[in-house]
Design a protein around this motif. Structure first.
Motif, PDB file in Angstrom:
ATOM      1  N   GLY A  37     -39.820 -47.893  32.824  1.00 13.92           N
ATOM      2  CA  GLY A  37     -39.269 -47.105  33.747  1.00 13.92           C
ATOM      3  C   GLY A  37     -38.430 -46.014  32.770  1.00 13.92           C
ATOM      4  N   LEU A  38     -38.313 -44.579  33.419  1.00 15.66           N
ATOM      5  CA  LEU A  38     -37.556 -43.731  32.553  1.00 15.66           C
ATOM      6  C   LEU A  38     -36.707 -42.749  33.409  1.00 15.66           C
ATOM      7  CD1 LEU A  38     -40.287 -42.072  30.315  1.00 15.66           C
ATOM      8  CD2 LEU A  38     -38.385 -43.157  29.464  1.00 15.66           C
ATOM      9  N   PRO A  39     -35.794 -42.237  32.749  1.00 18.21           N
ATOM     10  CA  PRO A  39     -34.765 -41.416  33.924  1.00 18.21           C
ATOM     11  C   PRO A  39     -35.348 -39.893  33.908  1.00 18.21           C
ATOM     12  CG  PRO A  39     -34.051 -41.447  31.519  1.00 18.21           C
ATOM     13  CD  PRO A  39     -35.157 -42.363  31.623  1.00 18.21           C
ATOM     14  N   VAL A  40     -35.333 -39.425  35.176  1.00 16.25           N
ATOM     15  CA  VAL A  40     -35.765 -38.221  35.574  1.00 16.25           C
ATOM     16  C   VAL A  40     -34.402 -37.078  35.439  1.00 16.25           C
ATOM     17  CG1 VAL A  40     -36.777 -36.647  37.196  1.00 16.25           C
ATOM     18  CG2 VAL A  40     -37.148 -38.933  37.417  1.00 16.25           C
ATOM     19  N   LEU A  41     -34.510 -36.174  34.455  1.00 17.48           N
ATOM     20  CA  LEU A  41     -33.642 -35.249  34.098  1.00 17.48           C
ATOM     21  C   LEU A  41     -33.998 -33.759  34.512  1.00 17.48           C
ATOM     22  CD1 LEU A  41     -32.918 -36.272  30.314  1.00 17.48           C
ATOM     23  CD2 LEU A  41     -32.100 -37.249  32.725  1.00 17.48           C
ATOM     24  N   ASP A  42     -32.834 -33.197  34.987  1.00 17.07           N
ATOM     25  CA  ASP A  42     -33.036 -31.659  35.439  1.00 17.07           C
ATOM     26  C   ASP A  42     -32.876 -30.926  34.026  1.00 17.07           C
ATOM     27  OD1 ASP A  42     -30.277 -31.192  34.678  1.00 17.07           O
ATOM     28  OD2 ASP A  42     -29.830 -31.009  36.484  1.00 17.07           O
ATOM     29  N   ASP A  43     -33.044 -29.461  34.239  1.00 14.31           N
ATOM     30  CA  ASP A  43     -33.140 -28.537  33.030  1.00 14.31           C
ATOM     31  C   ASP A  43     -31.776 -28.673  32.129  1.00 14.31           C
ATOM     32  OD1 ASP A  43     -35.388 -27.792  34.084  1.00 14.31           O
ATOM     33  OD2 ASP A  43     -34.435 -26.068  34.871  1.00 14.31           O
ATOM     34  N   GLN A  44     -30.695 -29.290  32.771  1.00  7.34           N
ATOM     35  CA  GLN A  44     -29.262 -29.515  31.896  1.00  7.34           C
ATOM     36  C   GLN A  44     -29.369 -30.707  31.297  1.00  7.34           C
ATOM     37  OE1 GLN A  44     -28.971 -27.356  34.903  1.00  7.34           O
ATOM     38  NE2 GLN A  44     -29.250 -25.778  33.434  1.00  7.34           N
ATOM     39  N   LYS A  45     -30.419 -31.494  31.559  1.00  4.82           N
ATOM     40  CA  LYS A  45     -30.379 -32.994  31.050  1.00  4.82           C
ATOM     41  C   LYS A  45     -29.690 -33.917  31.745  1.00  4.82           C
ATOM     42  CE  LYS A  45     -32.868 -32.380  26.973  1.00  4.82           C
ATOM     43  NZ  LYS A  45     -33.829 -31.829  27.772  1.00  4.82           N
ATOM     44  N   ARG A  46     -29.351 -33.499  32.895  1.00  8.11           N
ATOM     45  CA  ARG A  46     -28.695 -34.295  33.954  1.00  8.11           C
ATOM     46  C   ARG A  46     -29.307 -35.143  34.733  1.00  8.11           C
ATOM     47  NH1 ARG A  46     -25.163 -29.307  36.087  1.00  8.11           N
ATOM     48  NH2 ARG A  46     -27.185 -29.160  37.132  1.00  8.11           N
ATOM     49  N   LEU A  47     -28.904 -36.563  34.932  1.00  8.00           N
ATOM     50  CA  LEU A  47     -29.552 -37.443  35.578  1.00  8.00           C
ATOM     51  C   LEU A  47     -29.838 -37.153  37.007  1.00  8.00           C
ATOM     52  CD1 LEU A  47     -30.941 -40.276  35.335  1.00  8.00           C
ATOM     53  CD2 LEU A  47     -28.735 -41.234  35.800  1.00  8.00           C
ATOM     54  N   ILE A  48     -31.071 -37.074  37.437  1.00  8.65           N
ATOM     55  CA  ILE A  48     -31.299 -36.762  38.868  1.00  8.65           C
ATOM     56  C   ILE A  48     -32.090 -37.951  39.625  1.00  8.65           C
ATOM     57  CG2 ILE A  48     -30.910 -34.317  38.849  1.00  8.65           C
ATOM     58  CD1 ILE A  48     -33.868 -33.980  38.827  1.00  8.65           C
ATOM     59  N   GLY A  49     -32.509 -38.816  38.820  1.00  6.46           N
ATOM     60  CA  GLY A  49     -33.607 -39.998  39.505  1.00  6.46           C
ATOM     61  C   GLY A  49     -34.125 -40.899  38.339  1.00  6.46           C
TER      62      GLY A  49
END
Length: 136
Positions: A37-49
């Motif tokens: 499994g891996l974290p899903v990050l937005d452009d700001q490297k924030r955790l969104i999923g």
């Protein structure tokens, strides 16, 4: 006794996913990261999923059956991922893991994901601690 902290046993984050990534690419990345499994990050490297292999199986089945591969990470990811902080205790995380909880947690410091920790790393930390108890 020294509190077992997540920061001492986690892996640094080397791979992550973006929400727009296609399913095949996402699975390639899981494979490269040698992670289920891996974290899903937005452009700001924030955790969104968070996306786990488990989340992908239904789409893989239909995708390989119908040769339809339009599925993206955002369609499959869990949108309320559990996470831990580097300063959290390994013991607390181990207690959480005894339930039907994820085997992998993103480690978040402030707004940024800095690593991941998995069940094997937690078990190794507890095992090392147990051996230390026996040695003294």
């Amino acid at each position: 006794t020294h509190m077992l902290q997540i920061r001492d046993h986690m892996s640094r984050l080397t791979h992550s996913l973006s929400p727009q990534l296609g399913l095949a690419e996402a699975l390639d990345r899981l494979h490269q990261a040698d992670s289920s499994g891996l974290p899903v990050l937005d452009d700001q490297k924030r955790l969104i999923g968070f996306l786990s292999e488990q989340d992908c199986i239904p789409s893989l089945l239909t995708g390989s059956y119908h040769c339809d591969s339009r599925t993206r990470v955002e369609d499959l990811m869990s949108r309320t991922p559990l996470f831990v902080s580097p300063d959290d205790s390994i013991l607390d995380l181990a207690r959480q893991m005894t339930g039907a909880k994820p085997k992998i947690y993103p480690v978040r410091e402030g707004d940024k994901v800095v690593g991941i920790i998995n069940r094997r790393q937690v078990m190794q930390a507890l095992n090392a601690q147990m051996k230390q108890c026996q040695a003294t």
